[in-house]
Design a protein around this motif. Structure first.
Motif, PDB file in Angstrom:
ATOM      1  N   LYS A   1       0.972  -1.218   0.105  1.00 50.46           N
ATOM      2  CA  LYS A   1      -0.017   0.003  -0.002  1.00 50.46           C
ATOM      3  C   LYS A   1       0.951   1.196  -0.014  1.00 50.46           C
ATOM      4  O   LYS A   1       1.772   1.341   0.579  1.00 50.46           O
TER       5      LYS A   1
ATOM      6  N   ASN B   1       1.903  -6.277   3.581  1.00 52.02           N
ATOM      7  CA  ASN B   1       1.496  -7.428   4.308  1.00 52.02           C
ATOM      8  C   ASN B   1       2.343  -8.564   4.103  1.00 52.02           C
ATOM      9  O   ASN B   1       2.706  -8.826   3.115  1.00 52.02           O
TER      10      ASN B   1
ATOM     11  N   GLY C   1      -1.204  -8.582  12.688  1.00 50.92           N
ATOM     12  CA  GLY C   1      -2.147  -7.644  12.214  1.00 50.92           C
ATOM     13  C   GLY C   1      -1.833  -6.188  11.924  1.00 50.92           C
ATOM     14  O   GLY C   1      -0.679  -5.959  11.921  1.00 50.92           O
ATOM     15  N   PRO C   2      -2.718  -5.281  11.575  1.00 46.68           N
ATOM     16  CA  PRO C   2      -2.574  -3.936  11.138  1.00 46.68           C
ATOM     17  C   PRO C   2      -1.983  -3.027  12.188  1.00 46.68           C
ATOM     18  O   PRO C   2      -2.649  -2.034  12.600  1.00 46.68           O
TER      19      PRO C   2
ATOM     20  N   THR D   1      -3.364 -13.557  -4.145  1.00 44.79           N
ATOM     21  CA  THR D   1      -4.837 -13.355  -3.887  1.00 44.79           C
ATOM     22  C   THR D   1      -5.501 -14.681  -3.416  1.00 44.79           C
ATOM     23  O   THR D   1      -5.234 -15.858  -4.133  1.00 44.79           O
TER      24      THR D   1
ATOM     25  N   VAL E   1     -13.413  -7.509  -2.660  1.00 45.00           N
ATOM     26  CA  VAL E   1     -12.686  -7.410  -1.184  1.00 45.00           C
ATOM     27  C   VAL E   1     -11.730  -8.662  -1.512  1.00 45.00           C
ATOM     28  O   VAL E   1     -12.158  -9.599  -1.756  1.00 45.00           O
TER      29      VAL E   1
ATOM     30  N   HIS F   1      -8.760 -11.303  -0.238  1.00 48.12           N
ATOM     31  CA  HIS F   1      -8.306 -11.572   1.166  1.00 48.12           C
ATOM     32  C   HIS F   1      -6.698 -12.143   0.894  1.00 48.12           C
ATOM     33  O   HIS F   1      -6.439 -12.722   0.287  1.00 48.12           O
ATOM     34  N   THR F   2      -5.996 -11.334   1.767  1.00 47.85           N
ATOM     35  CA  THR F   2      -4.576 -11.692   1.863  1.00 47.85           C
ATOM     36  C   THR F   2      -4.240 -12.012   3.326  1.00 47.85           C
ATOM     37  O   THR F   2      -5.094 -12.141   3.971  1.00 47.85           O
TER      38      THR F   2
ATOM     39  N   ALA G   1      -2.988 -11.271   7.253  1.00 47.03           N
ATOM     40  CA  ALA G   1      -3.372 -10.092   7.861  1.00 47.03           C
ATOM     41  C   ALA G   1      -2.288  -8.980   7.806  1.00 47.03           C
ATOM     42  O   ALA G   1      -0.857  -9.349   7.742  1.00 47.03           O
TER      43      ALA G   1
ATOM     44  N   VAL H   1      -2.536  -3.768   5.127  1.00 47.83           N
ATOM     45  CA  VAL H   1      -3.265  -3.524   3.782  1.00 47.83           C
ATOM     46  C   VAL H   1      -4.426  -4.279   3.782  1.00 47.83           C
ATOM     47  O   VAL H   1      -4.425  -5.418   3.970  1.00 47.83           O
ATOM     48  N   SER H   2      -5.401  -3.682   3.542  1.00 48.11           N
ATOM     49  CA  SER H   2      -6.782  -4.317   3.159  1.00 48.11           C
ATOM     50  C   SER H   2      -7.396  -3.931   1.840  1.00 48.11           C
ATOM     51  O   SER H   2      -7.822  -2.943   1.582  1.00 48.11           O
TER      52      SER H   2
ATOM     53  N   ARG I   1      -9.559  -3.511  -1.414  1.00 51.35           N
ATOM     54  CA  ARG I   1     -10.616  -3.282  -1.620  1.00 51.35           C
ATOM     55  C   ARG I   1     -10.722  -2.454  -2.773  1.00 51.35           C
ATOM     56  O   ARG I   1     -10.562  -1.313  -2.518  1.00 51.35           O
TER      57      ARG I   1
END
Length: 522
Positions: A287, A305, A311-312, A431, A451, A453-454, A456, A459-460, A462
């Motif tokens: 990101k 990620n 986590g973030p 992915t 969305v 999903h990768t 945690a 980076v999300s 979307r």
């Protein structure tokens, strides 16, 4: 003097169990020793400052027993440290790195070398004083380090990292010298973040903006109501901001990035230093963000990620480990993108990625349907990005021309944000799964969010408010691209997927070309 490698020392067979440095438990446990000293010595120290007798009269006759008890307690603590060191051993053999700990409750942790996501060398301040370092091996286990070796001599830690990365890459020892330690791969500097730029980025950060906004609001309210108590509400904010400033400065100071056959090497830290190595292909998503105030100087931040980093950014350490560029200009961003994604999958990466960072759809565009979903057409305007249709301008009056996506042969690019610009890059093979989201308002305007999903992390991915037909087409196209990309990745050992010259570089680190030429990334 012979250098101990991971499971191989001069004259010792591969796979032998080795111990960490004898000072390790004392460096880890100095806080406990300091707490013990504070607990037993606080009263005596206060009496000394006040000029009173060092020992209360009721304890005067028990001094020998108190000294003996304190000495016994200290002796037991030191003995515990020694036992902890004696029963902590590590081994690299049979494709695994293993660590045994505990003398009452034994524990063995191990990690497969070909699943190692990243290796960090961490040097807290006290460890730096003694020339020691901690080695962390990250795997996909939701954030907890699979294996931690604390502490090794810094040279041994580097040699161990080099050997494990070589084994993880599929590189075998020289058959003519099987007991020789594998050389550390050469590296080529890519960029460095000046301290002045780091300080400027902190002053122009989002936190600074809101604190200044709160200060202005306090002044206005105090003037209107003639009540000075509003200023007290700023104290926690200022203290929190100062702590955040120091944490970011301490973690981002002296940030440098380099490239080597082992992967991307990052170094940073003022008091506690850290050296990360991210092997090729282990980054799951990337990101690039640009806060509004950073546009004045054209600065960007890059985060990733990585499986095992968790986590973030739940804490300062997690946030620093997932940041591969704390602040940089556009040229720095393009350099780092070339390291993370050596093959951009497009003939004009500067235009496509530039459109992702700063692009905006033409005001007269009716929708993104004019460009086939997910296809980055070389002649399409705005870098080939498919943006939200014009009909959603009521839902996102500022962002509809900015929100969009484009796909190259190797990655999916997702951009969003008119004020806080953001570009997300997801390699196709990373992915893991996808989902289409559509709420009541989205159904009314015939748009949907896709969305991806990768692992945690911060980076999300979307895709926001894509046209319904474009979102469905992207869903099918991205699933096919991810499936084909995973088929091409036939091995977890990355040297099996690159040119054989990389293997030769590891065996001949002193080749002149390795020192004269840098990485040839576009």
């Amino acid at each position: 003097m012979a250098t101990e490698g991971p499971g191989q020392v001069s004259g010792k067979p591969d796979g032998e169990w080795l111990r960490v440095h004898p000072a390790s438990p004392f460096i880890r446990g100095w806080v406990a020793l300091a707490a013990i000293g504070y607990f037993f010595g606080r009263d005596t120290f206060e009496r000394l400052l006040q000029g009173r007798p060092l020992m209360d009269d009721m304890f005067a006759g028990r001094v020998p027993f108190l000294v003996a008890g304190g000495g016994l307690f200290l002796l037991l603590s030191v003995l515990g440290f020694i036992m902890t060191w004696y029963f902590t051993r590590y081994q690299v053999a049979e494709g695994y790195v293993r660590v045994n700990t505990g003398f009452l409750f034994k524990q063995q942790r191990q990690a497969r070398l070909d699943r190692v996501q990243a290796i960090d060398i961490v040097q807290p301040l006290l460890a730096r004083v003694f020339g020691l370092a901690e080695l962390k091996f990250e795997v996909a286990d939701a954030g907890e380090s699979a294996v931690r070796l604390a502490y090794l001599r810094i040279d041994d830690a580097r040699q161990l990292r080099a050997t494990i990365l070589a084994r993880a890459a599929g590189l075998e020892p020289d058959p003519e010298r099987p007991e020789a330690a594998l050389p550390e791969a050469p590296e080529f500097p890519v960029l460095a973040v000046p301290p002045s730029r780091l300080v400027g980025s902190l002053l122009l950060s989002e936190q600074s903006f809101f604190v200044v906004l709160g200060a202005v609001a306090s002044v206005v309210l105090s003037t209107i109501t003639d009540n000075r108590s509003f200023y007290f509400y700023l104290i926690p904010a200022v203290l929190g901001l100062a702590a955040a400033y120091w944490g970011s400065f301490n973690k981002g100071y002296n940030f440098t990035a380099a490239i080597s056959p082992d992967g991307i090497r990052l170094r940073y830290g003022l008091l506690d230093t850290q050296a990360q190595t991210l092997p090729p292909g282990r980054i799951q998503a990337l990101k690039v963000t640009q806060p509004p105030l950073w546009r004045i100087f054209g600065w960007y931040r890059m985060q990733v990620n990585v499986a095992g980093y968790g986590g973030p950014g739940s804490n300062g350490e997690a946030a620093s480990r997932t940041t591969i560029l704390p602040v940089g200009v556009l040229a720095d961003v393009m350099r780092m993108l070339s390291l993370v994604l050596p093959d951009p999958g497009t003939a004009d990466p500067a235009r496509v990625f530039g459109a992702g960072l700063t692009g905006l759809a033409p005001a007269g565009a009716a929708s993104g349907a004019e460009t086939p979903a997910g296809v980055s057409s070389g002649g399409a305007p705005d870098g080939g990005f498919v943006t939200s249709p014009r009909r959603v301008r009521l839902l996102a009056p500022l962002g509809w021309r900015r929100n969009g996506f484009a796909a190259t042969d190797t990655a999916l690019l997702i951009r969003s944000g008119r004020l806080w610009r953001e570009l997300v890059v997801v390699p196709h093979q990373r992915t893991q799964s996808m989902a289409l989201h559509q709420g009541p308002l989205a159904r009314r305007f015939r748009v949907a969010d896709l969305v991806l999903h990768t692992t945690a992390g911060p980076v999300s991915p979307r895709v926001i408010q894509a046209g319904l037909d474009e979102a469905r087409a992207l869903f099918d196209a991205q699933a096919a691209r991810a499936r084909e990309a995973r088929k091409r990745q036939t091995s977890e050992q990355w040297l099996a997927q690159v040119a054989p010259e990389a293997t030769a570089d590891r065996h001949t680190p002193d080749h002149p070309q390795n020192h004269e030429e840098g990485p040839q990334h576009g």
